[in-house]
Design a protein around this motif. Structure first.
Motif, PDB file in Angstrom:
ATOM      1  N   ALA A  85       6.769  10.148  -0.566  1.00 28.07           N
ATOM      2  CA  ALA A  85       6.256   8.809  -0.838  1.00 28.07           C
ATOM      3  C   ALA A  85       6.668   7.866   0.287  1.00 28.07           C
ATOM      4  O   ALA A  85       7.760   7.982   0.845  1.00 28.07           O
ATOM      5  CB  ALA A  85       6.806   8.296  -2.168  1.00 28.07           C
ATOM      6  N   ALA A  86       5.769   6.959   0.607  1.00 22.11           N
ATOM      7  CA  ALA A  86       6.016   5.945   1.629  1.00 22.11           C
ATOM      8  C   ALA A  86       5.212   4.715   1.247  1.00 22.11           C
ATOM      9  O   ALA A  86       4.339   4.775   0.379  1.00 22.11           O
ATOM     10  CB  ALA A  86       5.599   6.452   3.012  1.00 22.11           C
ATOM     11  N   ALA A  87       5.504   3.605   1.898  1.00 18.34           N
ATOM     12  CA  ALA A  87       4.755   2.377   1.616  1.00 18.34           C
ATOM     13  C   ALA A  87       4.721   1.482   2.840  1.00 18.34           C
ATOM     14  O   ALA A  87       5.601   1.546   3.708  1.00 18.34           O
ATOM     15  CB  ALA A  87       5.369   1.635   0.438  1.00 18.34           C
ATOM     16  N   LEU A  88       3.698   0.670   2.872  1.00 16.62           N
ATOM     17  CA  LEU A  88       3.536  -0.360   3.889  1.00 16.62           C
ATOM     18  C   LEU A  88       3.372  -1.676   3.159  1.00 16.62           C
ATOM     19  O   LEU A  88       2.536  -1.782   2.257  1.00 16.62           O
ATOM     20  CB  LEU A  88       2.294  -0.065   4.747  1.00 16.62           C
ATOM     21  CG  LEU A  88       2.026  -1.014   5.904  1.00 16.62           C
ATOM     22  CD1 LEU A  88       3.093  -0.853   6.991  1.00 16.62           C
ATOM     23  CD2 LEU A  88       0.631  -0.742   6.491  1.00 16.62           C
ATOM     24  N   LEU A  89       4.205  -2.656   3.516  1.00 13.81           N
ATOM     25  CA  LEU A  89       4.100  -3.984   2.927  1.00 13.81           C
ATOM     26  C   LEU A  89       3.325  -4.890   3.877  1.00 13.81           C
ATOM     27  O   LEU A  89       3.291  -4.650   5.099  1.00 13.81           O
ATOM     28  CB  LEU A  89       5.487  -4.568   2.659  1.00 13.81           C
ATOM     29  CG  LEU A  89       6.420  -3.734   1.773  1.00 13.81           C
ATOM     30  CD1 LEU A  89       7.738  -4.459   1.561  1.00 13.81           C
ATOM     31  CD2 LEU A  89       5.759  -3.391   0.452  1.00 13.81           C
ATOM     32  N   ILE A 116       0.866  -1.176   0.000  1.00 19.38           N
ATOM     33  CA  ILE A 116       0.000   0.000   0.000  1.00 19.38           C
ATOM     34  C   ILE A 116       0.903   1.227   0.000  1.00 19.38           C
ATOM     35  O   ILE A 116       1.773   1.364   0.858  1.00 19.38           O
ATOM     36  CB  ILE A 116      -0.942   0.027   1.216  1.00 19.38           C
ATOM     37  CG1 ILE A 116      -1.845  -1.212   1.206  1.00 19.38           C
ATOM     38  CG2 ILE A 116      -1.784   1.310   1.216  1.00 19.38           C
ATOM     39  CD1 ILE A 116      -2.710  -1.352   2.433  1.00 19.38           C
ATOM     40  N   GLU A 117       0.724   2.074  -0.994  1.00 15.30           N
ATOM     41  CA  GLU A 117       1.534   3.281  -1.140  1.00 15.30           C
ATOM     42  C   GLU A 117       0.804   4.476  -0.528  1.00 15.30           C
ATOM     43  O   GLU A 117      -0.428   4.526  -0.515  1.00 15.30           O
ATOM     44  CB  GLU A 117       1.800   3.552  -2.624  1.00 15.30           C
ATOM     45  CG  GLU A 117       2.538   2.421  -3.308  1.00 15.30           C
ATOM     46  CD  GLU A 117       2.596   2.556  -4.814  1.00 15.30           C
ATOM     47  OE1 GLU A 117       2.118   3.578  -5.353  1.00 15.30           O
ATOM     48  OE2 GLU A 117       3.119   1.639  -5.456  1.00 15.30           O
ATOM     49  N   TRP A 118       1.579   5.419  -0.028  1.00 17.68           N
ATOM     50  CA  TRP A 118       1.065   6.683   0.491  1.00 17.68           C
ATOM     51  C   TRP A 118       1.857   7.791  -0.168  1.00 17.68           C
ATOM     52  O   TRP A 118       3.085   7.697  -0.275  1.00 17.68           O
ATOM     53  CB  TRP A 118       1.255   6.732   2.015  1.00 17.68           C
ATOM     54  CG  TRP A 118       1.036   8.073   2.636  1.00 17.68           C
ATOM     55  CD1 TRP A 118      -0.140   8.547   3.149  1.00 17.68           C
ATOM     56  CD2 TRP A 118       2.008   9.110   2.829  1.00 17.68           C
ATOM     57  NE1 TRP A 118       0.049   9.822   3.639  1.00 17.68           N
ATOM     58  CE2 TRP A 118       1.365  10.188   3.463  1.00 17.68           C
ATOM     59  CE3 TRP A 118       3.373   9.234   2.534  1.00 17.68           C
ATOM     60  CZ2 TRP A 118       2.019  11.364   3.799  1.00 17.68           C
ATOM     61  CZ3 TRP A 118       4.023  10.410   2.864  1.00 17.68           C
ATOM     62  CH2 TRP A 118       3.344  11.459   3.500  1.00 17.68           C
ATOM     63  N   ARG A 119       1.169   8.827  -0.644  1.00 14.75           N
ATOM     64  CA  ARG A 119       1.842  10.005  -1.197  1.00 14.75           C
ATOM     65  C   ARG A 119       1.119  11.242  -0.701  1.00 14.75           C
ATOM     66  O   ARG A 119      -0.097  11.234  -0.528  1.00 14.75           O
ATOM     67  CB  ARG A 119       1.840   9.978  -2.727  1.00 14.75           C
ATOM     68  CG  ARG A 119       2.654   8.831  -3.270  1.00 14.75           C
ATOM     69  CD  ARG A 119       2.948   8.885  -4.738  1.00 14.75           C
ATOM     70  NE  ARG A 119       1.814   9.171  -5.596  1.00 14.75           N
ATOM     71  CZ  ARG A 119       1.921   9.672  -6.826  1.00 14.75           C
ATOM     72  NH1 ARG A 119       3.115   9.930  -7.330  1.00 14.75           N
ATOM     73  NH2 ARG A 119       0.870   9.909  -7.557  1.00 14.75           N
TER      74      ARG A 119
END
Length: 187
Positions: A170-174, A129-132
């Motif tokens: 930008a960030a992400a959660l795996l 899940i990406e976050w921007r």
């Protein structure tokens, strides 16, 4: 995709409905929401109508669900949270919260609920899940950080807001990442 309602503690997530249009329009008229989102500004009632009547149902059909955030099942809309499918195993999360509901942990709870659902095999089966967000949106970044998103960097002119390119974070959660505050965030 089947429509799903999510709930925990004092957060109830369900798709926005026609009776929410006025509350959505009112909240999206807030200057801070306009500053940090790509929604139209000024935000008109017709924008809320299109969102509820067209964007939301189409999104659910295309693996891009949107939920209204409420404190109880039939409570007023306090915010919105959704996933935009990138492919079959990844999506981008987006959210906003009305000023009166901020600093109470509601959005952190909502993001956790949505991520839990998205990663479950009986949910969406996502792996990422990406976050921007636009550079400087510290409130949104604080929520993502608390949930465990890992900061991945700055994207120069990474997002377009009403015709203007702006730098973004930008960030992400795996799926396998620990759900605890992550280090390495700006600000």
């Amino acid at each position: 995709m089947l429509v799903v309602t999510l709930a925990a503690d004092n957060v109830w997530l369900s798709p926005p409905v026609v009776t929410d249009i006025d509350a959505i329009c009112s909240a999206c008229g807030d200057a801070s929401i306009a500053e940090w989102t790509t929604m139209p500004a000024p935000y008109a009632r017709s924008d809320a109508e299109q969102f509820v009547r067209q964007t939301v149902p189409t999104g659910w059909a295309d693996r891009s669900p949107t939920w209204a955030l409420r404190e109880r099942e039939n409570g007023p809309v306090l915010g919105m949270i959704g996933l935009m499918a990138r492919d079959m195993t990844a999506a981008e999360i987006g959210y906003w919260l009305s000023p009166s509901a901020r600093s109470r942990g509601l959005m952190t709870t909502a993001v956790n609920l949505v991520c839990d659902f998205a990663f479950r095999t009986d949910g969406m089966g996502l792996e990422r899940i990406e976050w921007r967000a636009f550079v400087g949106n510290l409130d949104s970044a604080a929520v993502a950080r608390r949930v465990g998103f890992r900061f991945e960097g700055l994207q120069r002119a990474g997002l377009v807001q009403r015709g203007v390119r702006r730098d973004s974070w930008a960030a992400a959660l795996l799926a396998g990442d620990p759900r605890q505050p992550a280090e390495g965030w700006p600000g």
